[in-house]
Design an enzyme around this catalytic site. Structure first.
Site, short mmCIF file in Angstrom:
data_model
loop_
_atom_site.label_atom_id
_atom_site.label_comp_id
_atom_site.label_asym_id
_atom_site.label_seq_id
_atom_site.Cartn_x
_atom_site.Cartn_y
_atom_site.Cartn_z
N ASP A 1 0.79 -1.23 0.00
CA ASP A 1 0.00 0.00 0.00
C ASP A 1 0.84 1.29 0.00
OD1 ASP A 1 0.87 0.15 2.68
OD2 ASP A 1 -1.00 -0.68 3.45
N ARG B 1 1.05 6.88 0.14
CA ARG B 1 0.30 5.83 0.84
C ARG B 1 -1.05 5.75 0.15
NH1 ARG B 1 -2.56 2.67 3.11
NH2 ARG B 1 -2.43 1.93 5.26
N ASP C 1 -5.54 -0.96 3.40
CA ASP C 1 -4.44 -1.38 4.25
C ASP C 1 -4.07 -2.80 3.84
OD1 ASP C 1 -2.59 -1.17 6.41
OD2 ASP C 1 -3.93 -2.39 7.64
N THR C 2 -2.81 -3.00 3.47
CA THR C 2 -2.33 -4.33 3.13
C THR C 2 -1.53 -4.87 4.30
OG1 THR C 2 -0.31 -3.48 2.09
CG2 THR C 2 -2.22 -3.82 0.65
N GLU D 1 1.48 -6.11 6.60
CA GLU D 1 2.81 -5.52 6.74
C GLU D 1 3.92 -6.52 6.46
OE1 GLU D 1 3.30 -2.31 7.17
OE2 GLU D 1 1.16 -1.97 7.34
N ARG E 1 2.49 11.48 5.82
CA ARG E 1 2.54 10.69 4.58
C ARG E 1 1.62 11.30 3.54
NH1 ARG E 1 1.26 4.85 7.11
NH2 ARG E 1 -0.56 6.09 7.68
#
Length: 188
Positions: free
Chosen positions: A56, A77, A82-83, A85, A128
């Site tokens: 992501d 971002r 949300d992928t 980690e 970000r």
């Protein structure tokens, strides 16, 4: 909807656990063309993909005027997703993290043209840069990762331009048992 709060999933909350509104900003909703997909928006800025950090997060270099500075590598971002980690030194590599990163690399190959669209806020509370990204073939990358079950919806308040579309893609992936929804036992 699920959001991460202090490393945990929290139903009905955003990044800091506050309740989330249920719909997108109606004045900015996009309509898909016949045959599905979402055409690259006319307000998207042309960029070149420099590299993919993880599922992501990508680094882009703007080649046309817009929200991102020209000819500067900008870490972006991907908004509303949300992928798992893979790069956090304090965490083990999460289920399907490497697969999510590989999918993003295939969707956004190094050196390819892409387009980035921003929302109400350009940066999150961590500084970000936030954006939605379309690849050279017009594929909405954020949505494609959710639809494939390689990302969850994550609402970055107040950026909700494509939130309804993301939630729909997540519901379809969950119903079909794609990726995170069947392969990862800790997926909420």
């Amino acid at each position: 909807m699920l959001a991460l709060v202090g490393g945990c999933a929290s139903p009905g909350g955003d990044l800091v656990g506050r309740p989330v509104t249920t719909g997108p900003n109606p004045s900015s909703a996009s309509t898909p063309p016949p045959g599905g997909g979402l055409r690259r928006p006319t307000d998207a800025q042309r960029v070149v993909v420099r590299w993919v950090t993880d599922g992501d997060t990508v680094t882009l270099r703007a080649v046309r005027r817009g929200a991102l500075p020209l000819q500067v590598d900008t870490h972006v971002r991907l908004l509303e997703i949300d992928t798992p980690e893979s790069k956090d030194p304090d965490l083990p590599v999460q289920c399907l993290a490497l697969r999510a990163t590989a999918a993003t690399e295939r969707l956004l190959p190094r050196g390819s043209t892409a387009w980035v669209q921003t929302d109400r806020e350009l940066h999150d509370r961590y500084g970000r840069t936030l954006g939605y990204v379309w690849n050279a073939h017009g594929v909405f990358v954020n949505e494609a990762l959710v639809r494939r079950g390689l990302a969850r919806v994550l609402f970055f308040r107040p950026n909700d331009r494509h939130l309804a579309r993301m939630r729909s893609a997540e519901a379809a992936a969950r119903a079909a048992g794609r990726g995170l929804w069947t392969r990862c036992p800790s997926t909420p």
